[in-house]
Design a protein around this motif. Structure first.
Motif, PDB file in Angstrom:
ATOM      1  N   GLU A   1     -18.252 -22.474   5.696  1.00  0.00           N
ATOM      2  CA  GLU A   1     -18.002 -22.783   4.805  1.00  0.00           C
ATOM      3  C   GLU A   1     -17.006 -23.480   4.875  1.00  0.00           C
ATOM      4  O   GLU A   1     -16.343 -24.650   4.379  1.00  0.00           O
ATOM      5  N   VAL A   2     -16.246 -23.725   5.401  1.00  0.00           N
ATOM      6  CA  VAL A   2     -15.016 -24.436   5.466  1.00  0.00           C
ATOM      7  C   VAL A   2     -15.500 -25.806   6.328  1.00  0.00           C
ATOM      8  O   VAL A   2     -15.032 -27.330   5.714  1.00  0.00           O
ATOM      9  N   ALA A   3     -16.015 -25.643   7.011  1.00  0.00           N
ATOM     10  CA  ALA A   3     -16.877 -26.465   7.923  1.00  0.00           C
ATOM     11  C   ALA A   3     -17.666 -27.250   6.299  1.00  0.00           C
ATOM     12  O   ALA A   3     -17.244 -29.632   5.935  1.00  0.00           O
ATOM     13  N   ARG A   4     -18.211 -26.990   5.872  1.00  0.00           N
ATOM     14  CA  ARG A   4     -18.793 -27.596   4.854  1.00  0.00           C
ATOM     15  C   ARG A   4     -18.494 -28.703   3.738  1.00  0.00           C
ATOM     16  O   ARG A   4     -18.725 -28.838   2.789  1.00  0.00           O
ATOM     17  N   GLU A   5     -17.175 -27.746   3.850  1.00  0.00           N
ATOM     18  CA  GLU A   5     -16.539 -28.769   2.454  1.00  0.00           C
ATOM     19  C   GLU A   5     -15.551 -29.454   2.685  1.00  0.00           C
ATOM     20  O   GLU A   5     -15.624 -30.609   2.605  1.00  0.00           O
ATOM     21  N   ALA A   6     -15.463 -29.702   4.152  1.00  0.00           N
ATOM     22  CA  ALA A   6     -14.601 -30.718   5.207  1.00  0.00           C
ATOM     23  C   ALA A   6     -16.120 -32.030   5.139  1.00  0.00           C
ATOM     24  O   ALA A   6     -15.546 -33.341   5.112  1.00  0.00           O
ATOM     25  N   VAL A   7     -17.606 -31.549   5.122  1.00  0.00           N
ATOM     26  CA  VAL A   7     -17.914 -32.850   5.047  1.00  0.00           C
ATOM     27  C   VAL A   7     -17.692 -33.280   3.665  1.00  0.00           C
ATOM     28  O   VAL A   7     -18.474 -34.211   3.276  1.00  0.00           O
TER      29      VAL A   7
ATOM     30  N   PRO B   1       3.448 -30.919   9.449  1.00  0.00           N
ATOM     31  CA  PRO B   1       1.832 -30.273   9.386  1.00  0.00           C
ATOM     32  C   PRO B   1       0.853 -30.351   8.564  1.00  0.00           C
ATOM     33  O   PRO B   1       1.516 -31.594   7.889  1.00  0.00           O
ATOM     34  N   ALA B   2       0.156 -29.545   8.736  1.00  0.00           N
ATOM     35  CA  ALA B   2      -1.113 -30.558   7.993  1.00  0.00           C
ATOM     36  C   ALA B   2      -0.969 -30.008   6.567  1.00  0.00           C
ATOM     37  O   ALA B   2      -1.398 -30.670   5.609  1.00  0.00           O
ATOM     38  N   GLY B   3      -0.257 -28.449   6.090  1.00  0.00           N
ATOM     39  CA  GLY B   3       0.004 -28.271   4.946  1.00  0.00           C
ATOM     40  C   GLY B   3      -0.871 -26.848   4.555  1.00  0.00           C
ATOM     41  O   GLY B   3      -2.080 -27.223   4.989  1.00  0.00           O
ATOM     42  N   ASP B   4      -1.140 -26.163   3.668  1.00  0.00           N
ATOM     43  CA  ASP B   4      -1.653 -25.016   4.094  1.00  0.00           C
ATOM     44  C   ASP B   4      -2.808 -25.647   3.263  1.00  0.00           C
ATOM     45  O   ASP B   4      -4.487 -24.490   2.857  1.00  0.00           O
ATOM     46  N   ASP B   5      -3.280 -26.527   2.057  1.00  0.00           N
ATOM     47  CA  ASP B   5      -4.832 -27.286   1.610  1.00  0.00           C
ATOM     48  C   ASP B   5      -4.964 -28.069   2.058  1.00  0.00           C
ATOM     49  O   ASP B   5      -6.077 -28.589   1.364  1.00  0.00           O
ATOM     50  N   VAL B   6      -5.149 -28.170   3.610  1.00  0.00           N
ATOM     51  CA  VAL B   6      -5.665 -29.716   3.857  1.00  0.00           C
ATOM     52  C   VAL B   6      -6.111 -28.660   5.091  1.00  0.00           C
ATOM     53  O   VAL B   6      -6.215 -28.000   6.083  1.00  0.00           O
ATOM     54  N   ILE B   7      -7.722 -29.236   5.308  1.00  0.00           N
ATOM     55  CA  ILE B   7      -9.024 -28.601   6.674  1.00  0.00           C
ATOM     56  C   ILE B   7      -8.423 -29.605   7.692  1.00  0.00           C
ATOM     57  O   ILE B   7      -8.749 -30.272   7.693  1.00  0.00           O
ATOM     58  N   ASP B   8      -7.548 -29.155   8.533  1.00  0.00           N
ATOM     59  CA  ASP B   8      -7.175 -29.832   9.495  1.00  0.00           C
ATOM     60  C   ASP B   8      -8.796 -29.554  10.917  1.00  0.00           C
ATOM     61  O   ASP B   8      -8.879 -28.197  11.716  1.00  0.00           O
TER      62      ASP B   8
ATOM     63  N   LEU C   1      -7.493 -37.962   4.821  1.00  0.00           N
ATOM     64  CA  LEU C   1      -6.180 -36.919   4.203  1.00  0.00           C
ATOM     65  C   LEU C   1      -5.534 -37.472   3.063  1.00  0.00           C
ATOM     66  O   LEU C   1      -5.116 -35.928   2.303  1.00  0.00           O
ATOM     67  N   ARG C   2      -5.631 -37.994   1.969  1.00  0.00           N
ATOM     68  CA  ARG C   2      -5.434 -37.801   1.050  1.00  0.00           C
ATOM     69  C   ARG C   2      -6.324 -36.992   0.210  1.00  0.00           C
ATOM     70  O   ARG C   2      -6.041 -36.398  -0.741  1.00  0.00           O
ATOM     71  N   HIS C   3      -7.975 -36.853   0.289  1.00  0.00           N
ATOM     72  CA  HIS C   3      -8.671 -35.833  -0.151  1.00  0.00           C
ATOM     73  C   HIS C   3      -8.966 -34.834   0.696  1.00  0.00           C
ATOM     74  O   HIS C   3      -9.168 -33.643   0.555  1.00  0.00           O
ATOM     75  N   GLY C   4      -7.664 -34.099   1.353  1.00  0.00           N
ATOM     76  CA  GLY C   4      -7.194 -32.400   2.324  1.00  0.00           C
ATOM     77  C   GLY C   4      -8.159 -32.321   3.682  1.00  0.00           C
ATOM     78  O   GLY C   4      -8.135 -31.156   3.499  1.00  0.00           O
ATOM     79  N   VAL C   5      -8.271 -33.613   4.086  1.00  0.00           N
ATOM     80  CA  VAL C   5      -8.997 -32.815   5.627  1.00  0.00           C
ATOM     81  C   VAL C   5      -8.514 -34.055   6.566  1.00  0.00           C
ATOM     82  O   VAL C   5      -7.884 -35.526   6.859  1.00  0.00           O
ATOM     83  N   ARG C   6      -7.944 -33.558   7.603  1.00  0.00           N
ATOM     84  CA  ARG C   6      -7.461 -33.988   8.900  1.00  0.00           C
ATOM     85  C   ARG C   6      -7.871 -34.366   9.736  1.00  0.00           C
ATOM     86  O   ARG C   6      -8.642 -33.203  10.473  1.00  0.00           O
TER      87      ARG C   6
END
Length: 497
Positions: free
Chosen positions: A466-472, A118-125, A434-439
């Motif tokens: 707001e989640v997409a902005r953090e992923a960017v 799984p991706a993990g709670d701290d990862v934006i999937d 992924l090391r920065h928390g984005v899958r």
């Protein structure tokens, strides 16, 4: 009719590398965009590399003879010879005396998917292009299902074709969309993926050619490969479908079937025009090719009206050659695992028979929930589509601000942007992100040929702004920190939705 021909999964590669060749005039036309009308040898080699990595030239395709390509381009044969030499030196071509020159990829440039399950709670999937459930509607549907469940609880609960009332509801929706349909033409499945896998297994055998778009939906390509079928890729570009090329591929290879996503294509977001649909239907009828049409995202129409079912455009009798697949995963919630197949009643019977050895039938409770959701489909879409449109536009603004070098075309529907990164770094970026928390998945995961679309990234706009902005922001930071080199984690499954 195909007969009951379920094929067991094989581990053999599914790409059809036999009898692929590219005419000199066709290649010259493609190169006019990427390399100029009269390219020097370096520009010519770079143009071929770009077309190969973009999936517009299939892997393991025989390139034109040097003299023929020189004539078509209006350059000297020495220019083409030098360009082919550069391609061979870089690992993008191989030659054998008497057999010609074939496209290839360098060793190490066959990237694997990001293995994060799984991706993990701290990862934006962002590997899953599907929205969360509409909570109020789902709660209402669960309550409605609970009142209907007692009348089914006294029965064994097995319905290989699906609950009769749900089959009728799906058939009625097809009819309202312009394709008259009877309940016996519907099979309820455990999601669209089961629908695709069952259809492939019934209509094609190991070794059969299957025409696919390139890029395409990865799980459908995986199902094809597991069945030992040979993919015949035809490119879908920023300009959409090349109908002449599709018709030519159908005539030359006469594939057993073709898998198409004409409605807000996954991953490019393109919408196939009506006239192209009619031409493909006619061409498929002439070659006896089954068309498996995936309409999973057909209702996610953001800037245009939702298209009519592909099969509704078929001439009299030709509609029996079209198998339509759909589901509630993209409009409602993937957790329900409700999909369907629409086809001729005889084929539906064969598909139901093929389904029984694997899962007997679907969940009665899920189907009762789906029955209520289908009844309120228009209400759900009237709330969901404006929100999805706003999320798409917000994502485009965030990307333009933080990553202005990236390019994309705003799709008229669907669930994701197909981004051109400008350089072939997608797999390395996905691993480093992924090391920065984005899958997120690089474009090669969607390629019918491994290693292609390395300059592309699929970015869903299914997350809140707001989640997409953090992923960017995290992706921009990933690039700023440098991609480095990392390998995939062993023993983890690779998947994307």
């Amino acid at each position: 009719m195909a007969g009951n021909r379920v094929v067991h999964a094989l581990n053999t590669p599914g790409t059809d590398s036999m009898n692929r060749s590219l005419g000199s005039r066709r290649l010259a036309g493609l190169l006019a965009v990427t390399a100029g009308e009269r390219p020097g040898y370096r520009a010519l080699a770079q143009g071929v590399r770009t077309l190969l990595l973009d999936g517009r030239i299939p892997l393991h395709t025989r390139l034109p003879a040097e003299r023929e390509l020189a004539t078509a381009l209006g350059v000297s044969r020495a220019t083409v010879t030098a360009a082919y030499d550069l391609l061979r030196e870089g690992g993008y071509a191989r030659s054998r005396r008497g057999a010609g020159t074939w496209t290839e990829l360098p060793e190490g440039q066959r990237p694997a998917s990001v293995a994060v399950f799984p991706a993990g709670d701290d990862v934006i999937d962002l590997a899953v292009a599907a929205p969360g459930a509409p909570e109020a509607e789902l709660a209402d549907a669960l309550a409605a299902a609970s009142t209907l469940l007692p009348r089914h609880a006294s029965t064994p609960g097995y319905h290989p074709y699906g609950l009769p009332e749900l089959r009728a509801a799906v058939a009625e929706r097809f009819t309202r969309r312009g394709l008259p349909t009877l309940p016996e033409q519907i099979l309820i499945t455990s999601g669209a993926q089961q629908a695709v896998s069952l259809t492939l297994g019934l209509l094609a055998r190991a070794g059969d050619r299957v025409l696919v778009e390139n890029p395409s939906y990865p799980n459908a390509l995986d199902a094809l490969n597991r069945g030992g079928m040979r993919a015949t890729p035809v490119p879908v570009t920023d300009g959409g479908w090349d109908t002449d090329l599709f018709e030519s591929a159908l005539r030359q290879t006469a594939p057993r079937l073709a898998y198409l996503i004409p409605d807000f294509h996954n991953p490019t977001g393109r919408l196939m025009p009506r006239e192209q649909r009619v031409r493909l239907l006619e061409a498929a009828r002439a070659t006896g090719t089954w068309l498996v049409v995936d309409e999973t995202v057909a209702d996610i129409a953001l800037d245009v009206p939702a298209p009519a079912p592909f099969a509704s455009l078929a001439a009299h009798g030709a509609g029996e050659q079209v198998v339509t697949v759909g589901s509630l995963s993209k409009t409602h919630w993937g957790g329900l695992r409700i999909g369907w197949v629409r086809a001729g009643s005889r084929l539906i019977t064969e598909l139901a028979t093929a389904r029984v050895p694997f899962d007997m039938s679907g969940s009665v409770l899920d189907q009762l929930v789906a029955l209520r959701l289908l009844d309120r489909m228009d209400e759900v879409l009237s709330e969901r589509l404006p929100r999805m449109r706003a999320q798409r536009d917000a994502l485009a603004e965030d990307l333009a601000r933080e990553l202005p070098e990236w390019r994309w075309q705003l799709p008229p529907g669907g669930l994701s942007l197909w981004i051109d990164l400008g350089r072939p770094i997608a797999s390395a970026l996905a691993r480093a992100a992924l090391r920065h928390g984005v899958r997120i998945e690089g474009g090669s995961r969607f390629g019918a040929d491994p290693g292609t679309h390395e300059h592309r990234l699929r970015f869903p706009y299914t997350q809140p702004p707001e989640v997409a902005r953090e992923a960017v922001h995290r992706l921009a930071q990933t690039l700023a920190d440098g991609l480095g080199t990392t390998g995939d984690e062993p023993g983890r499954p690779h998947w994307v939705a």
